[in-house]
Scaffold this motif. Sequence first.
Motif, PDB file in Angstrom:
ATOM      1  N   GLN A  28       0.854  -1.184   0.000  1.00 13.33           N
ATOM      2  CA  GLN A  28       0.000   0.000   0.000  1.00 13.33           C
ATOM      3  C   GLN A  28       0.895   1.241   0.000  1.00 13.33           C
ATOM      4  OE1 GLN A  28      -3.551  -0.493   0.035  1.00 13.33           O
ATOM      5  NE2 GLN A  28      -2.827  -2.587  -0.298  1.00 13.33           N
ATOM      6  N   GLY A  29       0.289   2.405  -0.002  1.00 17.81           N
ATOM      7  CA  GLY A  29       1.061   3.634   0.091  1.00 17.81           C
ATOM      8  C   GLY A  29       1.472   4.166  -1.262  1.00 17.81           C
ATOM      9  N   ASP A  30       2.414   5.113  -1.249  1.00  9.01           N
ATOM     10  CA  ASP A  30       2.858   5.758  -2.480  1.00  9.01           C
ATOM     11  C   ASP A  30       3.622   4.773  -3.362  1.00  9.01           C
ATOM     12  OD1 ASP A  30       3.357   8.419  -3.971  1.00  9.01           O
ATOM     13  OD2 ASP A  30       5.381   7.579  -3.756  1.00  9.01           O
ATOM     14  N   TRP A  31       3.217   4.670  -4.602  1.00  5.76           N
ATOM     15  CA  TRP A  31       3.760   3.658  -5.516  1.00  5.76           C
ATOM     16  C   TRP A  31       5.239   3.875  -5.759  1.00  5.76           C
ATOM     17  CZ3 TRP A  31       6.130   2.217  -9.957  1.00  5.76           C
ATOM     18  CH2 TRP A  31       5.794   0.980 -10.513  1.00  5.76           C
ATOM     19  N   TRP A  32       5.635   5.092  -6.079  1.00  4.39           N
ATOM     20  CA  TRP A  32       7.026   5.350  -6.438  1.00  4.39           C
ATOM     21  C   TRP A  32       7.954   5.281  -5.224  1.00  4.39           C
ATOM     22  CZ3 TRP A  32       8.709   4.680 -11.074  1.00  4.39           C
ATOM     23  CH2 TRP A  32       7.859   4.892 -12.153  1.00  4.39           C
ATOM     24  N   THR A  33       7.460   5.644  -4.067  1.00  8.63           N
ATOM     25  CA  THR A  33       8.274   5.497  -2.868  1.00  8.63           C
ATOM     26  C   THR A  33       8.540   4.020  -2.583  1.00  8.63           C
ATOM     27  OG1 THR A  33       7.321   7.518  -1.946  1.00  8.63           O
ATOM     28  CG2 THR A  33       8.448   6.053  -0.420  1.00  8.63           C
ATOM     29  N   ASN A  34       7.518   3.189  -2.745  1.00 11.45           N
ATOM     30  CA  ASN A  34       7.706   1.752  -2.584  1.00 11.45           C
ATOM     31  C   ASN A  34       8.688   1.203  -3.613  1.00 11.45           C
ATOM     32  OD1 ASN A  34       5.918   1.611  -0.441  1.00 11.45           O
ATOM     33  ND2 ASN A  34       4.164   1.074  -1.706  1.00 11.45           N
ATOM     34  N   ALA A  35       8.596   1.698  -4.853  1.00  8.83           N
ATOM     35  CA  ALA A  35       9.519   1.238  -5.895  1.00  8.83           C
ATOM     36  C   ALA A  35      10.954   1.621  -5.548  1.00  8.83           C
ATOM     37  CB  ALA A  35       9.120   1.825  -7.244  1.00  8.83           C
ATOM     38  N   GLY A  36      11.140   2.840  -5.020  1.00 11.56           N
ATOM     39  CA  GLY A  36      12.478   3.252  -4.610  1.00 11.56           C
ATOM     40  C   GLY A  36      13.015   2.404  -3.473  1.00 11.56           C
ATOM     41  N   ALA A  37      12.144   2.066  -2.508  1.00 10.58           N
ATOM     42  CA  ALA A  37      12.568   1.223  -1.392  1.00 10.58           C
ATOM     43  C   ALA A  37      12.936  -0.177  -1.872  1.00 10.58           C
ATOM     44  CB  ALA A  37      11.457   1.150  -0.346  1.00 10.58           C
ATOM     45  N   ALA A  38      12.129  -0.735  -2.778  1.00 10.82           N
ATOM     46  CA  ALA A  38      12.430  -2.063  -3.312  1.00 10.82           C
ATOM     47  C   ALA A  38      13.733  -2.049  -4.103  1.00 10.82           C
ATOM     48  CB  ALA A  38      11.278  -2.544  -4.192  1.00 10.82           C
TER      49      ALA A  38
END
Length: 372
Positions: free
Chosen positions: A230-240
Amino acid sequence: MSSTTDTTAPSAGRPARPAPHTPWARVVGLGLAVAAVVGVLVLAFSWPAVTAEPQDLPVAVAGPPPAVAGLEATLATAQPGAVDLVPVADRDAAVDAVESRETYGAIVLGEAPEVLTASAASSVTNQLLTGVATQLQAGLAQQAATAGGDPAAAPTVTVTDVVPLSPDDPRGTGLTAALFPLVLGGIVGGVAVSLLVVGALRRVLAVAVYSAAGGVVLVAVLQSWYGALQGDWWTNAGAAALALAAVAAPITGLVALLGRAGIALGAVTMMLVANPISGATMPPEFLPWHWGEVGQWFPPGAGATLLRDLSYFPSADAGSAWLALGLWAAAGVLLSLVGHLRTAGGVEPDAEAARDEALEHAARHGEAALPA
């Protein structure tokens, strides 16, 4: 240009002799070595589950001091050492503590007793707190009976899930399963780059490109398709992406420094050491000693915590997880730079190994040897 011919190679009019059989002692030794590897694998992946038990699990508590003291005594008898009660002012403060991941839940005592849980934090702690609610209800009924009243008239304990899981992943299985690809994907990426790319600095670029693309792909599947994140898509992509780099970069860095032996060292560290203590499937407080805390500073633990925080706990302080992943990625780049400077003007360890393999292959097949 000279050539080296194996004595087993065919000559004019004579068939090739078969390769000699493996010595019996080596066969037995190989079997024992493989069995030992299997034992290590079983131990690494089963040890956390077998030894897991709650230790000082932080839980907020709000209410009159006598009621809090009675709850502490009850929990100390029912589950000694399992829960660490953290006093807060009121229910609002308890909710804040849960939403910021300072505690796994909360117990509000008073005229309307309530137990606050967070299924998004951990299904294990959610079950534990639900059991506490049952014990609390039984205690209130017993108090009413002792006072000569009707046990059925005792206040009802309400259970509220403050941070629930996504409707697309109501049991959290998708979120838990989503965290393993970060480890496996990082290892696969690091090994592939190490084997297919020659040049320490070129591997750094390859890891950066792979991690960025891999982060986008993982979040596209896990969030856009499965709804596990969940949450902001691009922030999750950066974390991954950073989590992938934190696993892959140290492997390529070790290869630049040690040669192909770095592949085994990096992969074993991430899969058999860091992954079992990551706390991805259970809270770090469930692991013995301080292994849960240690695991949060390895890429698997930091990546799992970061994605869970970004998805369900935006108020939580995720700085340590970002820092841990960044340090591991930077360490991998630093190792690559050191390996590049050490071999500048010469042959890299992995390239040297590849050359030796080519020479051996040529010798076995009677082909012309590579120039020295």
